[in-house]
Design a protein around this motif. Sequence first.
Motif, PDB file in Angstrom:
ATOM      1  N   GLU A   1     -79.602 -14.898  -8.969  1.00  0.00           N
ATOM      2  CA  GLU A   1     -78.694 -14.866 -10.133  1.00  0.00           C
ATOM      3  C   GLU A   1     -79.363 -14.170 -11.319  1.00  0.00           C
ATOM      4  O   GLU A   1     -78.727 -13.387 -12.024  1.00  0.00           O
ATOM      5  CB  GLU A   1     -78.273 -16.293 -10.521  1.00  0.00           C
ATOM      6  CG  GLU A   1     -77.413 -16.990  -9.483  1.00  0.00           C
ATOM      7  CD  GLU A   1     -78.206 -17.547  -8.289  1.00  0.00           C
ATOM      8  OE1 GLU A   1     -77.554 -17.908  -7.296  1.00  0.00           O
ATOM      9  OE2 GLU A   1     -79.451 -17.595  -8.325  1.00  0.00           O
ATOM     10  N   ASN A   2     -80.642 -14.452 -11.513  1.00  0.00           N
ATOM     11  CA  ASN A   2     -81.392 -13.834 -12.613  1.00  0.00           C
ATOM     12  C   ASN A   2     -81.533 -12.327 -12.397  1.00  0.00           C
ATOM     13  O   ASN A   2     -81.363 -11.540 -13.330  1.00  0.00           O
ATOM     14  CB  ASN A   2     -82.762 -14.505 -12.749  1.00  0.00           C
ATOM     15  CG  ASN A   2     -83.451 -14.148 -14.042  1.00  0.00           C
ATOM     16  OD1 ASN A   2     -82.831 -14.070 -15.096  1.00  0.00           O
ATOM     17  ND2 ASN A   2     -84.758 -13.927 -13.965  1.00  0.00           N
ATOM     18  N   LEU A   3     -81.835 -11.925 -11.161  1.00  0.00           N
ATOM     19  CA  LEU A   3     -81.990 -10.492 -10.865  1.00  0.00           C
ATOM     20  C   LEU A   3     -80.680  -9.725 -11.035  1.00  0.00           C
ATOM     21  O   LEU A   3     -80.691  -8.534 -11.358  1.00  0.00           O
ATOM     22  CB  LEU A   3     -82.511 -10.297  -9.438  1.00  0.00           C
ATOM     23  CG  LEU A   3     -83.996 -10.537  -9.213  1.00  0.00           C
ATOM     24  CD1 LEU A   3     -84.317 -10.534  -7.725  1.00  0.00           C
ATOM     25  CD2 LEU A   3     -84.835  -9.509  -9.951  1.00  0.00           C
ATOM     26  N   LEU A   4     -79.554 -10.385 -10.799  1.00  0.00           N
ATOM     27  CA  LEU A   4     -78.256  -9.717 -10.888  1.00  0.00           C
ATOM     28  C   LEU A   4     -77.766  -9.530 -12.319  1.00  0.00           C
ATOM     29  O   LEU A   4     -76.771  -8.836 -12.547  1.00  0.00           O
ATOM     30  CB  LEU A   4     -77.207 -10.484 -10.071  1.00  0.00           C
ATOM     31  CG  LEU A   4     -77.418 -10.458  -8.553  1.00  0.00           C
ATOM     32  CD1 LEU A   4     -76.393 -11.337  -7.849  1.00  0.00           C
ATOM     33  CD2 LEU A   4     -77.383  -9.044  -7.994  1.00  0.00           C
ATOM     34  N   LYS A   5     -78.462 -10.108 -13.291  1.00  0.00           N
ATOM     35  CA  LYS A   5     -78.068  -9.946 -14.696  1.00  0.00           C
ATOM     36  C   LYS A   5     -78.318  -8.496 -15.129  1.00  0.00           C
ATOM     37  O   LYS A   5     -79.338  -7.894 -14.755  1.00  0.00           O
ATOM     38  CB  LYS A   5     -78.863 -10.896 -15.586  1.00  0.00           C
ATOM     39  CG  LYS A   5     -78.503 -12.350 -15.392  1.00  0.00           C
ATOM     40  CD  LYS A   5     -79.357 -13.236 -16.289  1.00  0.00           C
ATOM     41  CE  LYS A   5     -78.990 -14.706 -16.088  1.00  0.00           C
ATOM     42  NZ  LYS A   5     -79.895 -15.589 -16.855  1.00  0.00           N
ATOM     43  N   PRO A   6     -77.395  -7.943 -15.929  1.00  0.00           N
ATOM     44  CA  PRO A   6     -77.545  -6.540 -16.371  1.00  0.00           C
ATOM     45  C   PRO A   6     -78.893  -6.241 -17.039  1.00  0.00           C
ATOM     46  O   PRO A   6     -79.449  -5.153 -16.845  1.00  0.00           O
ATOM     47  CB  PRO A   6     -76.396  -6.357 -17.366  1.00  0.00           C
ATOM     48  CG  PRO A   6     -75.385  -7.375 -16.966  1.00  0.00           C
ATOM     49  CD  PRO A   6     -76.161  -8.546 -16.417  1.00  0.00           C
ATOM     50  N   GLU A   7     -79.429  -7.192 -17.784  1.00  0.00           N
ATOM     51  CA  GLU A   7     -80.702  -6.939 -18.470  1.00  0.00           C
ATOM     52  C   GLU A   7     -81.889  -6.868 -17.506  1.00  0.00           C
ATOM     53  O   GLU A   7     -82.984  -6.443 -17.883  1.00  0.00           O
ATOM     54  CB  GLU A   7     -80.964  -8.003 -19.562  1.00  0.00           C
ATOM     55  CG  GLU A   7     -81.072  -9.430 -19.054  1.00  0.00           C
ATOM     56  CD  GLU A   7     -79.756 -10.204 -19.074  1.00  0.00           C
ATOM     57  OE1 GLU A   7     -79.825 -11.438 -19.109  1.00  0.00           O
ATOM     58  OE2 GLU A   7     -78.676  -9.581 -19.050  1.00  0.00           O
ATOM     59  N   ASN A   8     -81.695  -7.247 -16.234  1.00  0.00           N
ATOM     60  CA  ASN A   8     -82.775  -7.197 -15.236  1.00  0.00           C
ATOM     61  C   ASN A   8     -82.559  -6.099 -14.193  1.00  0.00           C
ATOM     62  O   ASN A   8     -83.167  -6.118 -13.123  1.00  0.00           O
ATOM     63  CB  ASN A   8     -82.909  -8.563 -14.553  1.00  0.00           C
ATOM     64  CG  ASN A   8     -83.358  -9.620 -15.525  1.00  0.00           C
ATOM     65  OD1 ASN A   8     -84.143  -9.354 -16.426  1.00  0.00           O
ATOM     66  ND2 ASN A   8     -82.844 -10.825 -15.365  1.00  0.00           N
ATOM     67  N   LYS A   9     -81.715  -5.145 -14.546  1.00  0.00           N
ATOM     68  CA  LYS A   9     -81.362  -4.072 -13.613  1.00  0.00           C
ATOM     69  C   LYS A   9     -82.587  -3.281 -13.128  1.00  0.00           C
ATOM     70  O   LYS A   9     -82.712  -2.995 -11.934  1.00  0.00           O
ATOM     71  CB  LYS A   9     -80.362  -3.124 -14.284  1.00  0.00           C
ATOM     72  CG  LYS A   9     -79.852  -2.027 -13.403  1.00  0.00           C
ATOM     73  CD  LYS A   9     -78.793  -1.250 -14.178  1.00  0.00           C
ATOM     74  CE  LYS A   9     -78.335  -0.027 -13.486  1.00  0.00           C
ATOM     75  NZ  LYS A   9     -77.297   0.673 -14.255  1.00  0.00           N
ATOM     76  N   ALA A  10     -83.504  -2.963 -14.019  1.00  0.00           N
ATOM     77  CA  ALA A  10     -84.689  -2.185 -13.633  1.00  0.00           C
ATOM     78  C   ALA A  10     -85.550  -2.966 -12.635  1.00  0.00           C
ATOM     79  O   ALA A  10     -86.043  -2.394 -11.652  1.00  0.00           O
ATOM     80  CB  ALA A  10     -85.512  -1.809 -14.865  1.00  0.00           C
ATOM     81  N   THR A  11     -85.700  -4.262 -12.854  1.00  0.00           N
ATOM     82  CA  THR A  11     -86.476  -5.103 -11.935  1.00  0.00           C
ATOM     83  C   THR A  11     -85.780  -5.173 -10.585  1.00  0.00           C
ATOM     84  O   THR A  11     -86.417  -5.067  -9.530  1.00  0.00           O
ATOM     85  CB  THR A  11     -86.658  -6.522 -12.515  1.00  0.00           C
ATOM     86  OG1 THR A  11     -87.307  -6.416 -13.781  1.00  0.00           O
ATOM     87  CG2 THR A  11     -87.481  -7.403 -11.592  1.00  0.00           C
ATOM     88  N   LEU A  12     -84.462  -5.354 -10.603  1.00  0.00           N
ATOM     89  CA  LEU A  12     -83.681  -5.405  -9.365  1.00  0.00           C
ATOM     90  C   LEU A  12     -83.818  -4.096  -8.587  1.00  0.00           C
ATOM     91  O   LEU A  12     -84.005  -4.107  -7.367  1.00  0.00           O
ATOM     92  CB  LEU A  12     -82.211  -5.702  -9.669  1.00  0.00           C
ATOM     93  CG  LEU A  12     -81.269  -5.760  -8.469  1.00  0.00           C
ATOM     94  CD1 LEU A  12     -81.699  -6.842  -7.486  1.00  0.00           C
ATOM     95  CD2 LEU A  12     -79.832  -5.988  -8.929  1.00  0.00           C
TER      96      LEU A  12
END
Length: 192
Positions: free
Chosen positions: A98-109
């Motif tokens: 859920e955390n990875l799918l957040k827009p602010e974590n796009k680069a990490t994803l």
Amino acid sequence: MKTLHLLKTGLFTMALITSTAVFSQGQMAKEDTKMVGGAAMYPTKNIVENAVNSKDHTTLVAAVKAADLVDVLMSEGPFTVFAPTNDAFAKLPKGTVENLLKPENKATLQTVLKYHVVAGKWNAKDVLKMIKDGNGKAMIKTVSGGALTAWLKGKEVYVTDENGNSAKVTIADVNQSNGVIHVVDSVLLPKS
């Protein structure tokens, strides 16, 4: 009359050869087709076109969409994808997906997903040869810039990430028009 007979015979022979070739190609595609997540994976379709049909890869597909990597995985490639199942994502600590799918974590994803992708088409026989040539281990560079290590445990192929976590290849050689998928039972994570 003789010319007409030869023409008809020639056309019949051409039609027979053509239909045999089409049947052979259809038969070959059928033989190369594997079932993943209750869906047929057709070697004539690309990675995304096949993955969206697998009920075992809905989390991966959602992640690829959230990371804006659909176009990349639909491109010519070729790519080798170590594709984690929904159960593999469920093994991660609660809230990770859920955390990875957040827009602010796009680069990490994107980094995590690209860590599962290798440039080129590497079928199981290629990976096994690399393991043999590497005296039991094969270092594989991912498109994220990280490295995976492939190795054997008995007759099973495993892939280990930079943190020492391993994933078993549960279905190998799911051929695609732009590469190959190897289904894995765990998510691989790059060194943070």
